[in-house]
Design a protein around this motif. Structure first.
Motif, PDB file in Angstrom:
ATOM      1  N   LEU A  55       0.854  -1.185   0.000  1.00 27.08           N
ATOM      2  CA  LEU A  55       0.000   0.000   0.000  1.00 27.08           C
ATOM      3  C   LEU A  55       0.889   1.234   0.000  1.00 27.08           C
ATOM      4  N   SER A  56       0.593   2.163  -0.889  1.00 32.03           N
ATOM      5  CA  SER A  56       1.319   3.432  -0.906  1.00 32.03           C
ATOM      6  C   SER A  56       0.318   4.573  -0.857  1.00 32.03           C
ATOM      7  N   ALA A  57       0.842   5.770  -0.625  1.00 29.61           N
ATOM      8  CA  ALA A  57      -0.017   6.943  -0.549  1.00 29.61           C
ATOM      9  C   ALA A  57       0.679   8.117  -1.208  1.00 29.61           C
ATOM     10  N   ARG A  58      -0.131   9.015  -1.739  1.00 35.03           N
ATOM     11  CA  ARG A  58       0.395  10.305  -2.179  1.00 35.03           C
ATOM     12  C   ARG A  58       0.156  11.294  -1.058  1.00 35.03           C
ATOM     13  N   GLN A  59       1.175  12.080  -0.742  1.00 36.91           N
ATOM     14  CA  GLN A  59       1.048  12.980   0.389  1.00 36.91           C
ATOM     15  C   GLN A  59       1.780  14.295   0.146  1.00 36.91           C
ATOM     16  N   LYS A  60       1.270  15.333   0.774  1.00 38.70           N
ATOM     17  CA  LYS A  60       1.887  16.649   0.745  1.00 38.70           C
ATOM     18  C   LYS A  60       2.152  17.072   2.185  1.00 38.70           C
ATOM     19  N   VAL A  61       3.408  17.388   2.476  1.00 33.76           N
ATOM     20  CA  VAL A  61       3.787  17.837   3.809  1.00 33.76           C
ATOM     21  C   VAL A  61       4.099  19.327   3.745  1.00 33.76           C
ATOM     22  N   LEU A  62       3.380  20.109   4.541  1.00 34.86           N
ATOM     23  CA  LEU A  62       3.563  21.554   4.556  1.00 34.86           C
ATOM     24  C   LEU A  62       4.747  21.936   5.443  1.00 34.86           C
ATOM     25  N   GLN A  63       5.189  23.180   5.343  1.00 37.66           N
ATOM     26  CA  GLN A  63       6.356  23.625   6.102  1.00 37.66           C
ATOM     27  C   GLN A  63       6.147  23.488   7.601  1.00 37.66           C
ATOM     28  N   ALA A  64       4.913  23.661   8.052  1.00 44.97           N
ATOM     29  CA  ALA A  64       4.609  23.525   9.478  1.00 44.97           C
ATOM     30  C   ALA A  64       4.617  22.075   9.935  1.00 44.97           C
ATOM     31  N   GLY A  65       4.729  21.130   8.977  1.00 45.64           N
ATOM     32  CA  GLY A  65       4.759  19.713   9.325  1.00 45.64           C
ATOM     33  C   GLY A  65       3.445  18.998   9.125  1.00 45.64           C
ATOM     34  N   ASN A  66       2.380  19.741   8.822  1.00 46.72           N
ATOM     35  CA  ASN A  66       1.082  19.108   8.581  1.00 46.72           C
ATOM     36  C   ASN A  66       1.140  18.272   7.315  1.00 46.72           C
ATOM     37  N   PRO A  90       3.086  17.134  -7.774  1.00 49.06           N
ATOM     38  CA  PRO A  90       3.066  18.169  -6.741  1.00 49.06           C
ATOM     39  C   PRO A  90       3.191  17.585  -5.342  1.00 49.06           C
ATOM     40  N   ASP A  91       2.884  16.297  -5.201  1.00 45.25           N
ATOM     41  CA  ASP A  91       3.010  15.603  -3.925  1.00 45.25           C
ATOM     42  C   ASP A  91       3.839  14.335  -4.144  1.00 45.25           C
ATOM     43  N   SER A  92       4.356  13.768  -3.078  1.00 41.60           N
ATOM     44  CA  SER A  92       5.223  12.599  -3.204  1.00 41.60           C
ATOM     45  C   SER A  92       4.425  11.314  -3.021  1.00 41.60           C
ATOM     46  N   VAL A  93       4.963  10.221  -3.561  1.00 39.92           N
ATOM     47  CA  VAL A  93       4.393   8.889  -3.355  1.00 39.92           C
ATOM     48  C   VAL A  93       5.261   8.176  -2.335  1.00 39.92           C
ATOM     49  N   VAL A  94       4.644   7.711  -1.251  1.00 35.94           N
ATOM     50  CA  VAL A  94       5.371   7.122  -0.136  1.00 35.94           C
ATOM     51  C   VAL A  94       4.802   5.747   0.185  1.00 35.94           C
ATOM     52  N   ALA A  95       5.676   4.801   0.516  1.00 36.96           N
ATOM     53  CA  ALA A  95       5.242   3.455   0.884  1.00 36.96           C
ATOM     54  C   ALA A  95       4.615   3.469   2.274  1.00 36.96           C
ATOM     55  N   MET A  96       3.431   2.889   2.402  1.00 32.05           N
ATOM     56  CA  MET A  96       2.776   2.719   3.691  1.00 32.05           C
ATOM     57  C   MET A  96       3.140   1.388   4.333  1.00 32.05           C
ATOM     58  N   SER A  97       3.578   0.451   3.500  1.00 35.07           N
ATOM     59  CA  SER A  97       3.965  -0.887   3.953  1.00 35.07           C
ATOM     60  C   SER A  97       5.148  -1.323   3.099  1.00 35.07           C
ATOM     61  N   GLU A  98       5.571  -2.561   3.249  1.00 36.49           N
ATOM     62  CA  GLU A  98       6.578  -3.102   2.329  1.00 36.49           C
ATOM     63  C   GLU A  98       5.969  -3.123   0.936  1.00 36.49           C
ATOM     64  N   CYS A  99       6.627  -2.492  -0.006  1.00 37.43           N
ATOM     65  CA  CYS A  99       6.078  -2.353  -1.355  1.00 37.43           C
ATOM     66  C   CYS A  99       7.050  -2.857  -2.408  1.00 37.43           C
ATOM     67  N   GLU A 100       6.484  -3.402  -3.469  1.00 42.34           N
ATOM     68  CA  GLU A 100       7.245  -3.708  -4.678  1.00 42.34           C
ATOM     69  C   GLU A 100       6.654  -2.885  -5.815  1.00 42.34           C
ATOM     70  N   VAL A 101       7.530  -2.261  -6.586  1.00 43.17           N
ATOM     71  CA  VAL A 101       7.096  -1.323  -7.618  1.00 43.17           C
ATOM     72  C   VAL A 101       7.767  -1.646  -8.937  1.00 43.17           C
ATOM     73  N   ALA A 102       6.979  -1.737  -9.998  1.00 41.88           N
ATOM     74  CA  ALA A 102       7.505  -1.922 -11.343  1.00 41.88           C
ATOM     75  C   ALA A 102       7.676  -0.552 -11.988  1.00 41.88           C
ATOM     76  N   VAL A 103       8.832  -0.337 -12.593  1.00 40.58           N
ATOM     77  CA  VAL A 103       9.161   0.934 -13.217  1.00 40.58           C
ATOM     78  C   VAL A 103       9.022   0.800 -14.733  1.00 40.58           C
TER      79      VAL A 103
END
Length: 244
Positions: A55-66, A90-103
């Protein structure tokens, strides 16, 4: 890649030759641990990534840390197909668990787009469905109550896991924490914890030990005002409150 083929062919099957062409376009497979960045934000890339496992997620982290989670990706999803055109996220993709990704290099996608109208249309449809889900998330954060917001997310993820064959009866694995859910729903951790408890006590759904178990699909769906039309599934109404 079988889960990707299921994802692309929600309502339009792929021929074996098309499956072979997509599989042959993969340049490498990478592994990522929880918390590791799969695709960095605001960085030019020349490839797109398919989540094969985890499972992965796209996320945006603001300067305040939110942190705001803007999407969850399940196995079979492209994490960033639109970088084929836009080249950055505009946001990053981050692994939520152990992930395997095909490029898949964009140069290979170029060849597919030139040679196969059918695959191109399915890839386009995939990005449009992603956008449709994103709009529903906006509606949830802007218009639904906290408990309806969480119930709607649990309904959506159940159908997405079901399409790729990763549900068991009315349960599915969700490698996310309540902190992750809070950041996806625009809630505090305390509010998310109370909301999970409220849905459990109401006999609708339980989230425990990284597993979501739906106790009454019809009631949960009605409570969330969940209409699966935006997912554009081949089968839209074949679920009952009993085991699927």
């Amino acid at each position: 890649m079988e889960l990707l083929f299921k994802r692309l062919a929600w309502g339009d099957p792929l021929a074996q030759e098309e499956r072979d062409r997509i599989a042959a376009s993969v340049s490498r497979v990478q592994s990522f641990g929880p918390g590791e960045t799969i695709v960095p934000a605001e960085t030019r890339v020349d490839f797109s990534s398919v989540l094969l496992k985890g499972l992965s997620a796209r996320q945006k982290v603001l300067q305040a840390g939110n942190r705001q989670i803007t999407a969850f990706h399940v196995a079979g999803d492209f994490c960033d197909l639109h970088t084929y055109v836009l080249k950055t996220l505009p946001d990053s993709v981050v692994a939520m668990s152990e992930c395997e990704v095909a490029v898949i290099p964009h140069a290979q996608l170029d060849k597919i787009v030139r040679d196969s109208y059918h695959i191109t249309r399915l890839l386009w449809a995939s990005t449009l469905i992603d956008a449709s889900m994103f709009r529903q998330w906006i509606v949830s954060i802007g218009g639904r109550s906290a408990d309806a917001r969480l119930a709607h997310l649990f309904c959506e993820l159940f159908l997405r896991f079901r399409v790729i064959g990763l549900t068991k009866d009315l349960s599915y694995p969700l490698a996310a924490t309540q902190v992750d859910l809070a950041d996806a729903l625009g809630l505090s951790l305390v509010h998310t914890n109370k909301t999970c408890a409220k849905l459990r006590v109401a006999g609708l759904v339980t989230f425990a030990q990284r597993t979501v178990t739906i106790h009454d699909w019809d009631k949960l769906k009605n409570f969330a005002e969940f209409n699966p039309e935006y997912l554009h599934l081949e089968v839209k109404s074949a679920i009952s409150s009993q085991a699927v």
